[in-house]
Scaffold this motif. Structure first.
Motif, PDB file in Angstrom:
ATOM      1  N   MET A  17      43.564  32.351  45.548  1.00  0.00           N
ATOM      2  CA  MET A  17      43.614  33.027  47.138  1.00  0.00           C
ATOM      3  C   MET A  17      45.146  32.893  47.203  1.00  0.00           C
ATOM      4  O   MET A  17      45.714  33.766  47.854  1.00  0.00           O
ATOM      5  CB  MET A  17      42.934  32.039  47.871  1.00  0.00           C
ATOM      6  N   TRP A  18      45.945  31.736  46.556  1.00  0.00           N
ATOM      7  CA  TRP A  18      47.278  31.853  46.941  1.00  0.00           C
ATOM      8  C   TRP A  18      47.918  33.232  46.163  1.00  0.00           C
ATOM      9  O   TRP A  18      48.917  33.697  46.680  1.00  0.00           O
ATOM     10  CB  TRP A  18      47.987  30.770  46.641  1.00  0.00           C
ATOM     11  N   VAL A  19      47.329  33.452  44.915  1.00  0.00           N
ATOM     12  CA  VAL A  19      48.052  34.554  44.162  1.00  0.00           C
ATOM     13  C   VAL A  19      47.518  35.781  45.149  1.00  0.00           C
ATOM     14  O   VAL A  19      48.584  36.683  45.068  1.00  0.00           O
ATOM     15  CB  VAL A  19      47.369  34.446  42.954  1.00  0.00           C
ATOM     16  N   LEU A  20      46.327  35.832  45.300  1.00  0.00           N
ATOM     17  CA  LEU A  20      45.965  37.288  46.109  1.00  0.00           C
ATOM     18  C   LEU A  20      46.873  37.061  47.484  1.00  0.00           C
ATOM     19  O   LEU A  20      46.733  38.323  48.199  1.00  0.00           O
ATOM     20  CB  LEU A  20      44.649  37.125  46.539  1.00  0.00           C
ATOM     21  N   ALA A  21      47.407  36.129  47.952  1.00  0.00           N
ATOM     22  CA  ALA A  21      47.995  36.245  49.517  1.00  0.00           C
ATOM     23  C   ALA A  21      49.276  37.120  49.435  1.00  0.00           C
ATOM     24  O   ALA A  21      49.643  37.409  50.110  1.00  0.00           O
ATOM     25  CB  ALA A  21      48.243  34.847  49.968  1.00  0.00           C
ATOM     26  N   GLU A  22      49.616  37.090  47.887  1.00  0.00           N
ATOM     27  CA  GLU A  22      51.061  38.022  47.704  1.00  0.00           C
ATOM     28  C   GLU A  22      50.711  39.574  47.944  1.00  0.00           C
ATOM     29  O   GLU A  22      51.546  40.342  47.689  1.00  0.00           O
ATOM     30  CB  GLU A  22      51.496  37.522  46.410  1.00  0.00           C
ATOM     31  N   GLY A  23      49.449  39.820  47.939  1.00  0.00           N
ATOM     32  CA  GLY A  23      49.182  41.463  48.003  1.00  0.00           C
ATOM     33  C   GLY A  23      48.340  41.741  47.041  1.00  0.00           C
ATOM     34  O   GLY A  23      47.899  40.879  45.992  1.00  0.00           O
ATOM     35  N   PRO A  24      47.923  43.111  46.654  1.00  0.00           N
ATOM     36  CA  PRO A  24      47.034  43.461  45.847  1.00  0.00           C
ATOM     37  C   PRO A  24      47.305  43.250  44.441  1.00  0.00           C
ATOM     38  O   PRO A  24      48.642  43.576  44.238  1.00  0.00           O
ATOM     39  CB  PRO A  24      46.799  45.062  46.255  1.00  0.00           C
ATOM     40  N   VAL A  25      46.488  42.929  43.590  1.00  0.00           N
ATOM     41  CA  VAL A  25      46.926  42.556  42.363  1.00  0.00           C
ATOM     42  C   VAL A  25      45.748  42.545  41.270  1.00  0.00           C
ATOM     43  O   VAL A  25      44.558  42.569  41.533  1.00  0.00           O
ATOM     44  CB  VAL A  25      47.273  41.089  42.234  1.00  0.00           C
ATOM     45  N   ARG A  26      46.196  43.075  40.023  1.00  0.00           N
ATOM     46  CA  ARG A  26      45.273  43.577  39.071  1.00  0.00           C
ATOM     47  C   ARG A  26      44.863  42.180  38.189  1.00  0.00           C
ATOM     48  O   ARG A  26      45.486  40.923  38.210  1.00  0.00           O
ATOM     49  CB  ARG A  26      45.956  44.416  38.027  1.00  0.00           C
ATOM     50  N   PHE A  27      43.778  42.286  37.568  1.00  0.00           N
ATOM     51  CA  PHE A  27      43.021  40.991  36.938  1.00  0.00           C
ATOM     52  C   PHE A  27      44.242  40.392  35.863  1.00  0.00           C
ATOM     53  O   PHE A  27      44.277  39.152  35.849  1.00  0.00           O
ATOM     54  CB  PHE A  27      41.576  41.438  36.117  1.00  0.00           C
ATOM     55  N   GLY A  28      44.823  41.191  34.993  1.00  0.00           N
ATOM     56  CA  GLY A  28      45.638  40.837  34.075  1.00  0.00           C
ATOM     57  C   GLY A  28      46.959  39.856  34.760  1.00  0.00           C
ATOM     58  O   GLY A  28      47.272  38.838  34.158  1.00  0.00           O
ATOM     59  N   GLN A  29      47.408  40.391  35.944  1.00  0.00           N
ATOM     60  CA  GLN A  29      48.099  39.798  36.692  1.00  0.00           C
ATOM     61  C   GLN A  29      47.967  38.334  37.113  1.00  0.00           C
ATOM     62  O   GLN A  29      48.452  37.313  37.238  1.00  0.00           O
ATOM     63  CB  GLN A  29      48.771  40.910  37.725  1.00  0.00           C
ATOM     64  N   ILE A  30      46.724  38.457  37.772  1.00  0.00           N
ATOM     65  CA  ILE A  30      46.100  37.106  38.158  1.00  0.00           C
ATOM     66  C   ILE A  30      46.051  36.241  36.932  1.00  0.00           C
ATOM     67  O   ILE A  30      46.586  35.055  37.086  1.00  0.00           O
ATOM     68  CB  ILE A  30      44.662  37.384  38.708  1.00  0.00           C
ATOM     69  N   ARG A  31      45.615  36.542  35.882  1.00  0.00           N
ATOM     70  CA  ARG A  31      45.634  35.666  34.808  1.00  0.00           C
ATOM     71  C   ARG A  31      46.655  35.095  34.301  1.00  0.00           C
ATOM     72  O   ARG A  31      46.917  33.913  34.160  1.00  0.00           O
ATOM     73  CB  ARG A  31      44.790  36.402  33.415  1.00  0.00           C
ATOM     74  N   ARG A  32      47.791  36.097  34.385  1.00  0.00           N
ATOM     75  CA  ARG A  32      49.001  35.357  33.824  1.00  0.00           C
ATOM     76  C   ARG A  32      49.751  34.550  34.931  1.00  0.00           C
ATOM     77  O   ARG A  32      50.513  33.713  34.477  1.00  0.00           O
ATOM     78  CB  ARG A  32      50.097  36.621  33.645  1.00  0.00           C
ATOM     79  N   LYS A  33      49.313  34.560  36.291  1.00  0.00           N
ATOM     80  CA  LYS A  33      49.975  33.683  37.075  1.00  0.00           C
ATOM     81  C   LYS A  33      49.282  32.533  37.232  1.00  0.00           C
ATOM     82  O   LYS A  33      49.692  31.344  37.648  1.00  0.00           O
ATOM     83  CB  LYS A  33      49.820  34.265  38.400  1.00  0.00           C
TER      84      LYS A  33
END
Length: 100
Positions: A17-33
């Motif tokens: 949820m904290w990653v998604l709070a930064e704005g729309p994001v793709r699956f691969g970007q989430i995984r890297r974070k």
């Protein structure tokens, strides 16, 4: 209270949820974070949060297909409610690290 815990329970959902709070994001970007999360667990958590109305999944009609994830209004309000918990963790990081 237990309903909120059911929604965000588990190792990865609050981090997600904290990653998604930064704005729309793709699956691969989430995984890297989120270092250490498997694709299977990440996909599972995203599906659960989407089913709870916390996460929105947007599929774009492109080739190749593009999918972005973002918080819904409900997810944004939950994130605001969780912010004090993050602050508490930051304030007590050293003591907690010694005990965990």
């Amino acid at each position: 209270m237990s309903l909120a815990i059911d929604v965000v329970g588990g190792k990865w959902k609050m981090h997600l949820m904290w990653v998604l709070a930064e704005g729309p994001v793709r699956f691969g970007q989430i995984r890297r974070k989120l270092d250490g999360v498997s694709e299977k667990v990440l996909a599972e958590n995203l599906r659960q949060l989407e089913a709870s109305g916390i996460v929105h999944r947007e599929l774009y009609a492109e080739v190749p297909p593009r999918v972005e994830y973002s918080l819904t209004a409900l997810g944004e309000s939950l994130n605001r409610a969780l912010a004090p918990l993050e602050v508490w963790g930051d304030l007590n990081r050293e003591e907690l690290a010694e005990r965990l």
